[in-house]
Design a protein around this motif. Structure first.
Motif: not given
Length: 276
Positions: A93, A97-102
């Motif tokens: 993560t 390119d995962s988001g901050e939430e992930e």
């Protein structure tokens, strides 16, 4: 480029000799025996890139392993089931390119795994401490409330210490009575700090008294009181070092100092002169 995969070998070729010493190296895991460092038993320190040792060397008695690692996570993976996979997922993560939430969810998963391990360990350590106190005669010197609290903690209850109300003020200056837990008994109480982060129960404080040269008994505030065993799973390094202080493992940390270029050139010239 170095990887974080693990190498297990019982020979002198540890598989990290060709790694870049400037990067984290894979862990080297060896079976550990009591006489491993005795003369004639062939203890060899793995050298990353033939230049430096791993940052950490940990002995895990319950697993009979000696782990050489650059990352605390690689050591914890031998203590916590499924932890290596959680760290791999977290790294993906962060690197992808995962988001901050992930990423936050992946971080929380690793924290939860450390906290759950600390809770299980807390009970086991408290059971041993209580048994030692019985055998050593210290248990009989505790009052009934202290004995009950230690027994409950060994059974899995969240340790609170001896509760009392103390005067306090809120942010607006309004007075109220605050419930505080204190542990003054000489038999250690094992605390998992990860269990108090929600704020519902306050982490107990040490009230152990120390006798001063003039005979006065005072409570000395120190970072690690003698009568509290503090397990702190907030991050991998902090948890690893708290496990060492709790006696769960032994840990050596080595600082890497790069070889000076001048020293390298002088040694190379000396070697060439000796060959010539």
């Amino acid at each position: 480029m170095n990887t974080t995969s693990e190498l297990t070998t019982g020979t002198g070729d540890f598989g990290v000799e060709q790694c870049d010493p400037a990067l984290p190296a894979p862990a080297v895991v060896l079976p550990n025996t009591p006489d491993m460092k005795s003369p004639g038993h062939g203890y060899t320190l793995p050298l990353v890139g033939r230049e430096r040792p791993h940052t950490f060397e940990a002995v895990l008695p319950d697993q009979a392993l000696r782990v050489f690692a650059d990352r605390p996570e690689d050591i914890l993976s031998h203590l916590i089931d499924g932890y290596a996979e959680l760290e791999v997922a977290l790294a993906r993560t962060i690197d992808g390119d995962s988001g901050e939430e992930e990423t936050e969810q992946a971080e929380l998963a690793t924290f939860d795994a450390r906290t759950e391990h600390a809770t299980t360990l807390r009970r086991a350590l408290q059971q041993k401490i209580n048994a030692d106190a019985h055998d050593g005669g210290t248990w009989a010197r505790l009052d009934s409330e202290e004995q009950q609290l230690l027994t409950a903690a060994a059974a899995g209850d969240l340790p609170t210490g001896v509760l009392y109300l103390a005067p306090a003020e809120d942010d607006l200056g309004n007075p109220f009575d605050e419930e505080i837990g204190e542990w003054s008994a000489p038999v250690p109480l094992v605390i998992n700090r990860g269990e108090y982060l929600d704020g519902e129960v306050r982490e107990p404080e040490s009230g152990l008294e120390t006798e001063m040269p003039d005979g006065r008994k005072v409570v000395v505030v120190v970072e690690r009181p003698e009568n509290l065993v503090l397990l702190d799973p907030i991050d991998p390094f902090t948890y690893l070092t708290s496990l060492e202080r709790a006696g769960v493992l032994t840990l050596v940390e080595r600082e890497y100092v790069p070889i000076d270029d001048l020293y390298t050139s002088v040694m190379a010239k000396a070697a060439a002169a000796a060959e010539g």
